[in-house]
Enzyme design. Structure first.
Site, PDB file in Angstrom:
ATOM      1  N   TRP A 178       0.861  -1.304  -0.069  1.00  0.00           N
ATOM      2  CA  TRP A 178      -0.087   0.020  -0.129  1.00  0.00           C
ATOM      3  C   TRP A 178       0.886   1.215  -0.019  1.00  0.00           C
ATOM      4  CZ3 TRP A 178       1.795   2.437   4.162  1.00  0.00           C
ATOM      5  CH2 TRP A 178       2.474   1.615   5.292  1.00  0.00           C
ATOM      6  N   ARG A 184       6.481  -0.324 -11.498  1.00  0.00           N
ATOM      7  CA  ARG A 184       7.696  -1.041 -11.598  1.00  0.00           C
ATOM      8  C   ARG A 184       7.886  -2.658 -11.970  1.00  0.00           C
ATOM      9  NH1 ARG A 184      11.384   0.245  -6.295  1.00  0.00           N
ATOM     10  NH2 ARG A 184      10.774  -1.831  -5.425  1.00  0.00           N
ATOM     11  N   LYS A 201      -2.455  -8.167  -8.032  1.00  0.00           N
ATOM     12  CA  LYS A 201      -3.138  -8.119  -6.732  1.00  0.00           C
ATOM     13  C   LYS A 201      -2.745  -6.829  -5.972  1.00  0.00           C
ATOM     14  CE  LYS A 201      -3.476  -9.060  -2.879  1.00  0.00           C
ATOM     15  NZ  LYS A 201      -3.503  -8.034  -1.960  1.00  0.00           N
ATOM     16  N   PRO A 202      -3.375  -6.034  -5.770  1.00  0.00           N
ATOM     17  CA  PRO A 202      -2.947  -4.700  -5.056  1.00  0.00           C
ATOM     18  C   PRO A 202      -3.119  -4.942  -3.659  1.00  0.00           C
ATOM     19  CG  PRO A 202      -5.131  -4.239  -6.157  1.00  0.00           C
ATOM     20  CD  PRO A 202      -4.681  -5.495  -6.746  1.00  0.00           C
ATOM     21  N   ALA A 203      -2.575  -4.179  -2.634  1.00  0.00           N
ATOM     22  CA  ALA A 203      -2.783  -4.192  -1.209  1.00  0.00           C
ATOM     23  C   ALA A 203      -4.356  -3.589  -1.209  1.00  0.00           C
ATOM     24  CB  ALA A 203      -1.918  -3.251  -0.669  1.00  0.00           C
ATOM     25  N   GLU A 237      10.829  -8.358  -3.447  1.00  0.00           N
ATOM     26  CA  GLU A 237      11.093  -6.970  -2.751  1.00  0.00           C
ATOM     27  C   GLU A 237      10.692  -6.781  -1.552  1.00  0.00           C
ATOM     28  OE1 GLU A 237      13.291  -4.713  -4.224  1.00  0.00           O
ATOM     29  OE2 GLU A 237      13.438  -5.546  -6.403  1.00  0.00           O
ATOM     30  N   LEU A 238      11.639  -6.769  -0.380  1.00  0.00           N
ATOM     31  CA  LEU A 238      10.992  -6.980   1.195  1.00  0.00           C
ATOM     32  C   LEU A 238      11.410  -5.795   1.788  1.00  0.00           C
ATOM     33  CD1 LEU A 238      11.669 -11.083   1.146  1.00  0.00           C
ATOM     34  CD2 LEU A 238       9.781  -9.745   0.317  1.00  0.00           C
ATOM     35  N   ARG A 292      10.385  11.197   3.254  1.00  0.00           N
ATOM     36  CA  ARG A 292       9.349  10.860   2.084  1.00  0.00           C
ATOM     37  C   ARG A 292       8.463   9.886   2.279  1.00  0.00           C
ATOM     38  NH1 ARG A 292      10.537   8.033  -3.368  1.00  0.00           N
ATOM     39  NH2 ARG A 292      11.712   6.568  -2.127  1.00  0.00           N
ATOM     40  N   CYS A 329      10.138   1.555   2.116  1.00  0.00           N
ATOM     41  CA  CYS A 329      11.312   0.450   2.384  1.00  0.00           C
ATOM     42  C   CYS A 329      12.673   0.926   2.137  1.00  0.00           C
ATOM     43  CB  CYS A 329      10.985  -0.663   1.394  1.00  0.00           C
ATOM     44  SG  CYS A 329      11.212  -0.344  -0.188  1.00  0.00           S
ATOM     45  N   GLU A 388      11.805  -2.449  11.367  1.00  0.00           N
ATOM     46  CA  GLU A 388      11.710  -1.585  10.104  1.00  0.00           C
ATOM     47  C   GLU A 388      10.540  -0.737  10.614  1.00  0.00           C
ATOM     48  OE1 GLU A 388       9.702  -3.274   6.827  1.00  0.00           O
ATOM     49  OE2 GLU A 388      10.356  -1.773   5.500  1.00  0.00           O
ATOM     50  N   SER A 423      15.956   5.991  -5.776  1.00  0.00           N
ATOM     51  CA  SER A 423      15.480   5.315  -6.679  1.00  0.00           C
ATOM     52  C   SER A 423      15.469   5.746  -8.214  1.00  0.00           C
ATOM     53  CB  SER A 423      13.763   5.026  -6.191  1.00  0.00           C
ATOM     54  OG  SER A 423      13.896   4.919  -4.922  1.00  0.00           O
TER      55      SER A 423
HETATM   56  P1  NAD Z   1       2.377  -6.623   3.239  1.00  0.00           P
HETATM   57  O1  NAD Z   1       3.428  -7.865   3.030  1.00  0.00           O
HETATM   58  O2  NAD Z   1       1.475  -6.933   4.533  1.00  0.00           O
HETATM   59  O3  NAD Z   1       1.464  -6.853   2.109  1.00  0.00           O
HETATM   60  C1  NAD Z   1       1.914  -6.896   0.801  1.00  0.00           C
HETATM   61  C2  NAD Z   1       0.919  -7.457  -0.170  1.00  0.00           C
HETATM   62  O4  NAD Z   1       0.700  -8.775   0.046  1.00  0.00           O
HETATM   63  C3  NAD Z   1      -0.429  -6.938  -0.010  1.00  0.00           C
HETATM   64  O5  NAD Z   1      -0.858  -6.959  -1.235  1.00  0.00           O
HETATM   65  C4  NAD Z   1      -1.105  -7.972   0.910  1.00  0.00           C
HETATM   66  O6  NAD Z   1      -2.529  -7.687   0.608  1.00  0.00           O
HETATM   67  C5  NAD Z   1      -0.714  -9.144   0.392  1.00  0.00           C
HETATM   68  N1  NAD Z   1      -0.805 -10.270   1.415  1.00  0.00           N
HETATM   69  C6  NAD Z   1      -0.735  -9.956   2.636  1.00  0.00           C
HETATM   70  N2  NAD Z   1      -0.764 -11.207   3.397  1.00  0.00           N
HETATM   71  C7  NAD Z   1      -0.825 -12.162   2.412  1.00  0.00           C
HETATM   72  C8  NAD Z   1      -0.629 -13.355   2.479  1.00  0.00           C
HETATM   73  N3  NAD Z   1      -0.616 -14.307   3.640  1.00  0.00           N
HETATM   74  N4  NAD Z   1      -0.772 -14.049   1.288  1.00  0.00           N
HETATM   75  C9  NAD Z   1      -0.890 -13.430   0.030  1.00  0.00           C
HETATM   76  N5  NAD Z   1      -0.749 -12.194  -0.037  1.00  0.00           N
HETATM   77  C10 NAD Z   1      -0.743 -11.731   1.216  1.00  0.00           C
HETATM   78  O7  NAD Z   1       2.967  -5.401   3.301  1.00  0.00           O
HETATM   79  P2  NAD Z   1       2.482  -4.069   3.357  1.00  0.00           P
HETATM   80  O8  NAD Z   1       2.257  -3.822   4.782  1.00  0.00           O
HETATM   81  O9  NAD Z   1       1.482  -3.883   2.425  1.00  0.00           O
HETATM   82  O10 NAD Z   1       3.750  -3.097   2.937  1.00  0.00           O
HETATM   83  C11 NAD Z   1       4.923  -2.821   3.658  1.00  0.00           C
HETATM   84  C12 NAD Z   1       5.973  -3.556   3.409  1.00  0.00           C
HETATM   85  O11 NAD Z   1       6.382  -3.434   2.118  1.00  0.00           O
HETATM   86  C13 NAD Z   1       7.261  -3.144   4.146  1.00  0.00           C
HETATM   87  O12 NAD Z   1       7.993  -4.291   4.814  1.00  0.00           O
HETATM   88  C14 NAD Z   1       8.114  -2.487   3.235  1.00  0.00           C
HETATM   89  O13 NAD Z   1       9.436  -2.373   3.506  1.00  0.00           O
HETATM   90  C15 NAD Z   1       7.725  -3.590   2.041  1.00  0.00           C
HETATM   91  N6  NAD Z   1       8.258  -2.871   0.910  1.00  0.00           N
HETATM   92  C16 NAD Z   1       9.391  -2.949   0.152  1.00  0.00           C
HETATM   93  C17 NAD Z   1       9.867  -2.615  -1.061  1.00  0.00           C
HETATM   94  C18 NAD Z   1      10.830  -2.833  -1.851  1.00  0.00           C
HETATM   95  O14 NAD Z   1      10.904  -2.748  -2.748  1.00  0.00           O
HETATM   96  N7  NAD Z   1      12.139  -3.513  -1.248  1.00  0.00           N
HETATM   97  C19 NAD Z   1       9.088  -1.506  -1.620  1.00  0.00           C
HETATM   98  C20 NAD Z   1       7.891  -1.085  -0.732  1.00  0.00           C
HETATM   99  C21 NAD Z   1       7.383  -1.717   0.332  1.00  0.00           C
END
Ligand code: NAD
Length: 485
Positions: free
Chosen positions: A158, A167, A182-184, A258-259, A286, A292, A389, A449
């Protein structure tokens, strides 16, 4: 109704499958919340497992024709998407602010960054090349073709609702793949609006499908289990990434991950302090710290640590917090109460264990999920805030004495996404960059970036790279053909 709410209300709030807008198979829906007020912005269809399999049918069905289009044709479609995004930048920015909360200037920056992926991969689509060489024994030629990997499942977070989708979609389409996004759950509207833009730009039916869902685990695991899905490109938390890697492993699906991150921001005593403070504000604030790449741990040479803390406090406390679409606001609300409460708990724990609070640190009264710019110093090495984080507008400062100590501190995390180093000594900057365990380093820069550069992390921050040449190669397989001639 505010302009941001009006833009949100105009988004087609359905599933986008095979070029058509449709309700969920069981008609289920969910609400998207405005983080500035806690009110509902829109009610969106919530895809089911049946809908997920319809997406796979659509993407699988469109795959052969799309892979066979000429690179130039794919490039021109991507270029049209870029141009539409630029034309619609103001509305897209308002939409991002409406559902994510970030300040409008941040949202506008995200739109331009996102559009740039379509421009860059429109350019790369026509440059994807294979290889040919004579085999070392001389008997034959070794030819390598780069072919699209096939149907790609894209799962996005999100915090950058447009950029994380762009990307992935732009390089996938450039390579000749069809996709399911599959968006957030918090931010599906931007993804749906992007689908409408791609539809109008001439992306054929089935090539891009968008599946918002309240039940992400069920729809994602059903798609991963389908043998027609060959690629998972995920951006999100390390925790969810790990679970999806295990699933993908079972089905032998190619993965890019990308975590999370826990970026160190290291300032040596010879740094330009003005530039370091300015870069710290960019790297920290920002997207309101919900990035991340956000600087998470500030390691400052002990001779300048106090001065840096004062200067950073002055810069951060002068920011204006409020609803992201209001004039003059540079810090919007956090995305929801859960993330805001997590940040508040980390700050409270750090202060209880001895940190000095310079500014912020208190959840304001009133509606919305706000948390103020916060600066801490003298943070204990064991404080949770240095291990986790933060994902919020909080800067914890720790002093160090030697270069080796700074490197050890920077590396004392399971993450390895990005690091920032400030020094006037370029040799030192490069030496430290080599030793820091991270996929990316900014030397005297708070922002790294770029669509043309490989973005990604080492250690538990992920696998693979997005952007640049590697970003398109991630959506291809190499096919080796041995030829005698
Ligand atoms: P999240 O892992 O909770 O969710 C990411 C996506 O996965 C969402 O679409 C969510 O609906 C889905 N999802 C959640 N649980 C799932 C499951 N059990 N099975 C399948 N899909 C599932 O992450 P978030 O809270 O949306 O985003 C924040 C995280 O993303 C932070 O840790 C951040 O560092 C990371 N992030 C990393 C990068 C990168 O490029 N490395 C960029 C942006 C965000």
């Amino acid at each position: 109704m505010s302009a941001a709410h009006a833009v949100a209300a105009a988004v087609p709030a359905q599933l986008y499958i095979a070029g058509r807008w449709q309700d969920a198979s069981d008609r289920a829906t969910f609400d998207v919340i405005d983080p500035a007020s806690g009110e509902s912005l829109a009610t969106v269809a919530s895809g089911t497992v049946k809908d997920a399999l319809s997406c796979v049918d659509a993407a699988g069905g469109a795959g052969v024709l799309w892979a066979a289009t000429s690179p130039r044709e794919r490039a021109e479609i991507l270029r049209r998407v870029y141009e539409s995004m630029i034309d619609q930048a103001d509305e897209l920015a308002l939409l991002i602010t409406a559902e994510n909360g970030k300040a409008l200037a941040d949202a506008r920056g995200e739109v331009l960054y996102s559009a740039d992926f379509f421009r860059w991969y429109a350019e790369e689509a026509v440059r994807l090349r294979g290889e040919i060489q004579t085999a070392p024994g001389g008997a034959n030629k070794i030819m390598v073709l780069r072919q699209p990997v096939g149907v790609a499942l894209l799962v996005t977070p999100w915090n950058f609702p447009a950029a994380m989708a762009a990307r992935k979609i732009a390089p996938a389409l450039a390579a000749g793949c069809t996709v399911i996004l599959k968006p957030a759950t918090e931010t599906p509207l931007t993804a749906l609006r992007l689908a409408a833009i791609m539809h109008d730009a001439g992306v054929p039916a089935g090539v891009v499908n968008v599946l918002p869902s309240l039940d992400s685990p069920a729809v994602v695991s059903a798609m991963l289990a389908d043998e027609r899905v060959h690629k998972l490109s995920f951006t999100g938390s390390t925790q969810v990434g790990r679970a999806l890697l295990n699933l993908a492993n079972e089905h032998i699906v190619n993965c890019s991950m990308e975590l999370g991150g826990n970026a160190p921001f290291v300032v040596f005593e010879d740094a330009d302090l003005d530039a370091a403070v300015e870069g710290a504000v960019v790297a920290k604030m920002r997207n309101g710290g919900e990035a991340c790449t956000a600087a998470n741990r500030f390691y400052i040479a002990d001779s300048i640590a106090e001065k840096f803390a004062q200067r950073l406090t002055a810069a951060m406390s002068s920011m204006t917090m409020g609803p992201g679409d209001h004039d003059g606001v540079d810090l919007g609300p956090m995305v929801n109460a859960k993330t805001r409460d997590k940040v508040a708990a980390l700050v409270d724990e750090a202060v209880t264990s001895g940190a000095t609070l310079h500014t912020g640190g208190k959840v304001p009264a009133g509606p919305g999920f706000f948390y103020p710019p916060t600066v801490l110093s003298n943070v204990a090495a064991t404080a949770d805030i240095l291990q986790t984080e933060i994902f919020g507008p909080v800067a914890p400062i720790v002093a160090f004495s030697t270069e080796n100590e700074a490197i050890d501190l920077a590396n004392s995390t399971e993450y390895g996404l990005v690091s920032y180093v400030y020094t006037r000594d370029l040799a030192r900057g490069l030496r430290v960059s080599e030793l820091i365990q991270a996929g990316m380093v900014g030397i005297n820069r708070g922002l790294v970036s770029d669509p043309a550069a490989p973005f990604g992390g080492v250690k538990e921050s992920g696998l693979g790279r997005e952007g640049g040449l590697e970003g398109i190669l991630a959506f291809t397989e190499s096919k080796y053909i041995a030829v005698d001639w």
